[in-house]
Each structure stands twice: as structure tokens, then as C-alpha cells.
Design a protein around this motif. Sequence first.
Motif, short mmCIF file in Angstrom:
data_model
loop_
_atom_site.label_atom_id
_atom_site.label_comp_id
_atom_site.label_asym_id
_atom_site.label_seq_id
_atom_site.Cartn_x
_atom_site.Cartn_y
_atom_site.Cartn_z
N UNK A 151 -6.21 26.38 -52.18
CA UNK A 151 -4.88 26.60 -51.62
C UNK A 151 -4.99 27.05 -50.17
N UNK A 152 -5.86 28.01 -49.91
CA UNK A 152 -6.03 28.54 -48.55
C UNK A 152 -6.47 27.43 -47.61
N UNK A 153 -7.40 26.61 -48.02
CA UNK A 153 -7.89 25.52 -47.19
C UNK A 153 -6.77 24.54 -46.88
N UNK A 154 -6.00 24.16 -47.91
CA UNK A 154 -4.89 23.22 -47.70
C UNK A 154 -3.81 23.82 -46.81
N UNK A 155 -3.52 25.09 -47.04
CA UNK A 155 -2.50 25.77 -46.24
C UNK A 155 -2.91 25.80 -44.77
N UNK A 156 -4.16 26.15 -44.51
CA UNK A 156 -4.65 26.19 -43.13
C UNK A 156 -4.61 24.79 -42.50
N UNK A 157 -4.89 23.76 -43.26
CA UNK A 157 -4.83 22.39 -42.78
C UNK A 157 -3.39 22.02 -42.39
N UNK A 166 -1.03 24.09 -41.48
CA UNK A 166 -0.71 24.83 -40.25
C UNK A 166 -1.28 24.12 -39.03
N UNK A 167 -2.54 23.72 -39.14
CA UNK A 167 -3.21 23.07 -38.02
C UNK A 167 -2.55 21.74 -37.67
N UNK A 168 -2.23 20.93 -38.67
CA UNK A 168 -1.60 19.63 -38.44
C UNK A 168 -0.23 19.75 -37.77
N UNK A 169 0.44 20.88 -38.01
CA UNK A 169 1.77 21.07 -37.47
C UNK A 169 1.81 21.99 -36.26
N UNK A 170 0.63 22.30 -35.72
CA UNK A 170 0.55 23.11 -34.51
C UNK A 170 1.03 24.54 -34.68
N UNK A 191 -2.91 32.22 -38.10
CA UNK A 191 -2.79 33.56 -38.71
C UNK A 191 -1.51 33.71 -39.54
N UNK A 192 -0.66 32.68 -39.56
CA UNK A 192 0.53 32.73 -40.42
C UNK A 192 0.10 32.76 -41.87
N UNK A 193 0.94 33.35 -42.70
CA UNK A 193 0.67 33.33 -44.13
C UNK A 193 1.92 32.85 -44.86
N UNK A 194 1.78 32.61 -46.14
CA UNK A 194 2.88 32.07 -46.93
C UNK A 194 4.08 33.02 -46.89
#
Length: 83
Positions: free
Chosen positions: A6-12, A14-18, A22-25
Motif C-alpha cells: 500500500x505504501x509503495x503504491x501510495x507513494x507512486x 503521489x509521484x505521478x501526480x506531482x 511526505x503527504x499521507x492518507x
Amino acid sequence: MTPSTFTWRFKLILKKNGLPEKLNVHSLRHSNASLLIANGADVATVAGLLGHSQPSTTLDIYTHAFDKNKKAASEALQRGLDI
């Protein structure tokens, strides 16, 4: 889904959307609810989306969004009345 997946996908996402990594759910959830309320979404609807059993819980947490709406409405009225 494991927490690390989940963390990996969430970070991905975030990165894809600029978005800052450091944001969290929780912060995104809070931002989403504030924006919905600020744009006139019904409190009961927002409460349901957040999983709050009572709209009063949502009202207590997101009072700042309502205050912002009241201020904007007051300013619009003043401009309209040319005060």
C-alpha cells in the motif's frame, strides 16, 4: 494488500501526480473533506464518505471550512451591495 505494498503504491500515486511525498492518507482525506465542504457539498454526504456515523462529527472537525464559506458569502454580499 500488505502495508508495504500500500505504501509503495501510495507513494507512486503521489509521484505521478506531482504531489509531495511526505503527504499521507490522513492529510489527503482531510484536504478532500475540506474542499468538498468549501465547494458546497452536503455535510451528511461528506460525513458518509468519511465514515462518520453522525454529521455532527464532521461539523465539529471541519468548522474552518464553514467559516471560510461564511466569510466568502459575506464578502460577496458586500460587493453586491456596494458597501
